[in-house]
Design an enzyme around this catalytic site. Sequence first.
Site, mmCIF file in Angstrom:
data_model
loop_
_atom_site.group_PDB
_atom_site.id
_atom_site.type_symbol
_atom_site.label_atom_id
_atom_site.label_comp_id
_atom_site.label_asym_id
_atom_site.label_seq_id
_atom_site.Cartn_x
_atom_site.Cartn_y
_atom_site.Cartn_z
ATOM 1 N N ASP A 1 0.847 -1.184 0.000
ATOM 2 C CA ASP A 1 0.000 0.000 0.000
ATOM 3 C C ASP A 1 0.891 1.246 0.000
ATOM 4 O OD1 ASP A 1 -1.822 2.080 0.550
ATOM 5 O OD2 ASP A 1 -3.108 0.730 1.714
ATOM 6 N N ARG B 1 -1.308 -8.946 -10.429
ATOM 7 C CA ARG B 1 -2.562 -8.253 -10.687
ATOM 8 C C ARG B 1 -2.425 -6.754 -10.430
ATOM 9 N NH1 ARG B 1 -8.068 -10.323 -7.897
ATOM 10 N NH2 ARG B 1 -7.369 -12.179 -9.022
#
Length: 244
Positions: free
Chosen positions: A149, A224
């Site tokens: 993140d 992804r």
Amino acid sequence: MFASGAGPAADPAGSHHERRIRSFQPRRSRVTHGQRKALERRWPHWGLDVDGLSRLDLDALFDTLPDGAPVVCEIGFGMGEATAEMAAADPGTGILAVDVHTPGQGNLLRLADRAGLSNVRVANGDAVILLQRMLAPDSLTGLRVYFPDPWPKKRHHKRRIVQRAFLDLAAVPLRSGALVHLATDWEPYAEQMLEVLTEHPAYENTAEGGGFAEPRPPVRPTTRFERQGLGKGHAVRDLLFRRV
């Protein structure tokens, strides 16, 4: 959600360790039938809760590999597709994959079970507690943190996992020569990663000229998150450092 011992605990270290600033946000999403069945089938043997109460015996944990086999820790594996691909490409290396996302944990176990991979173990909980309290010194041959993140808002930068304090902590279980492989599609975070790693005396850059690793190291499959970032026009940066 699961019978006792049949799945990951909701907050395995919550009652044992003081709260601190966390670099992750628990995500709520539905566990599919296939993920649930994989957790029920494989968690008792291939899963562990990060409670910080005892040191892991990696030889016992990776009992399907020879004693002393190399073990790499991967922090934050998403839905596990890239982790399973890396495990299949290097079956002699154990991958200790840690995350807090139950559907992703179940999906990685499902992929490993379906592919007959016996070198993946899934850890549920805070990677900082895993590194600090549950891994012995010089026990890891590598550390992977792919697309953590980025916490893009300035007031949240303190939540980014790759900081000097994290590198201090990781240096203990990483043996000399261990590879630290990071990747991000957030350019300011990539620059911060490069800066703190370059300044840290326990790590040296393997990239010629001391910059980012180019082209993408072949050990890392396209993830992804990487495809999402590329779709938004982001540049993906890899960093490959060695523990001195």
